[in-house]
Write an enzyme that holds these catalytic residues in place. Structure first.
Site, mmCIF file in Angstrom:
data_model
loop_
_atom_site.group_PDB
_atom_site.id
_atom_site.type_symbol
_atom_site.label_atom_id
_atom_site.label_comp_id
_atom_site.label_asym_id
_atom_site.label_seq_id
_atom_site.Cartn_x
_atom_site.Cartn_y
_atom_site.Cartn_z
ATOM 1 N N GLU A 44 0.846 -1.189 0.000
ATOM 2 C CA GLU A 44 0.000 0.000 0.000
ATOM 3 C C GLU A 44 0.885 1.243 0.000
ATOM 4 O O GLU A 44 1.954 1.267 0.593
ATOM 5 C CB GLU A 44 -0.877 0.007 1.256
ATOM 6 C CG GLU A 44 -1.807 1.203 1.352
ATOM 7 C CD GLU A 44 -2.603 1.243 2.641
ATOM 8 O OE1 GLU A 44 -3.707 1.800 2.625
ATOM 9 O OE2 GLU A 44 -2.114 0.716 3.667
ATOM 10 N N LYS A 116 -9.370 1.251 -2.515
ATOM 11 C CA LYS A 116 -9.583 0.757 -1.161
ATOM 12 C C LYS A 116 -10.985 1.115 -0.666
ATOM 13 O O LYS A 116 -11.399 2.277 -0.721
ATOM 14 C CB LYS A 116 -8.516 1.355 -0.237
ATOM 15 C CG LYS A 116 -8.563 0.883 1.206
ATOM 16 C CD LYS A 116 -7.416 1.533 1.973
ATOM 17 C CE LYS A 116 -7.396 1.131 3.428
ATOM 18 N NZ LYS A 116 -6.258 1.777 4.145
ATOM 19 N N CYS A 157 -4.897 -3.239 2.897
ATOM 20 C CA CYS A 157 -4.656 -2.904 4.300
ATOM 21 C C CYS A 157 -5.888 -3.094 5.195
ATOM 22 O O CYS A 157 -6.258 -4.203 5.526
ATOM 23 C CB CYS A 157 -4.090 -1.493 4.394
ATOM 24 S SG CYS A 157 -3.288 -1.121 5.981
#
Length: 274
Positions: A44, A116, A157
């Site tokens: 990330e 994300k 994440c």
């Protein structure tokens, strides 16, 4: 092995200046390709880690002008690899930021983007506070990409803490899920390994998760410990530290089918009321 794939996770300590980060990232990608990996994943925020939103925006470009996007396509083509940038910070036209993954094929073509979905908004008891939603626009779609001879589900994440996303990927018959991250040191020490192994076990698939590690220029600390986990929950490869580097592993994609046959939880799942 009957369906072999050589995979790699690149561990980074990205700084505040994308132009300085790019040659370091490229060198490690080349190391991974030199070790035989044909699917290579980075963490990330591969291009920049910067706590100050205004300073970050000043360093970012829209996708069409971004140097990492252009170089990623070129590297994938030159090295004949599937290159998965775990995520890049990309300037949006509305002045906000996308935390966006990119997957490039060996021909240099862009195979998939993933923004994300889950934003890390929290006040931690040891004094840190994070408000990702203040700067980033969350994604709305789970993405499965056919690449490197398999099906890969994309996550980033904090998504790791939302098992329903990974379950959806399991039902979509993915064989690999990528969850590249910049986990904080404190949360990583507590939860990183167990969450990675749990998502692999629950869905009978490989987890490949490249990580940021160490103390960054903006002062944050990330955990490192990039992981490659098998469908049975075994850690196949780990960077057991927070330093930049590469881990490489040969995996057998047929292990996914064998594992799901042994524990057919995806088939046995039932709807219920609460």
């Amino acid at each position: 092995m009957t369906r072999p794939l050589c995979v790699a996770a690149v561990q980074l300590r990205s700084g505040r200046d994308p132009s300085k980060n790019l040659p370091e990232v490229e060198a490690l990608i080349r190391d991974a390709a030199g070790a035989g990996a044909t699917y290579i994943q980075t963490p990330e925020m591969t291009n920049i880690i910067e706590r100050d939103r205004a300073d970050m925006l000043g360093q970012l470009e829209v996708e069409a002008k971004d140097a990492f996007v252009a170089r990623g396509a070129g590297l994938a083509r030159e090295l004949g690899i599937t290159l998965h940038f775990g995520s890049l910070a990309i300037r949006r036209d509305d002045g906000r930021i996308a935390n966006r993954a990119y997957v490039f094929g060996p021909a240099g073509d862009l195979l998939a983007r993933y923004d994300k979905i889950h934003m890390f908004d929290v006040d931690l008891p040891y004094g840190e506070s994070w408000r990702e939603s203040a700067a980033y626009t969350p994604g709305e779609s789970a993405i499965v990409v056919e690449a490197a001879g398999t099906k890969i589900g994309l996550a980033i994440c904090y998504d790791l803490r939302f098992p329903q996303l990974f379950r959806a990927y399991g039902h979509a018959d993915v064989e690999i899920i990528g969850a590249p991250a910049a986990f904080t040191r404190q949360t990583g020490e507590a939860h990183w390994h167990v969450l990675q192994r749990a998502r692999a076990i629950e869905n009978g698939c490989f987890m490949i998760s490249a990580a940021q590690g160490g103390t960054h220029e903006d002062g944050r600390e990330t955990y490192g410990h990039s992981l490659i986990v098998g469908p049975w929950g075994k850690v196949i490869a780990e960077a057991d530290h927070a330093e930049p580097g590469v881990i490489v592993a040969d995996i057998d994609l047929d292990e996914v089918e064998l594992t799901r046959a042994r524990i057919p939880s995806l088939e046995n799942e039932r709807r219920f009321t609460l």
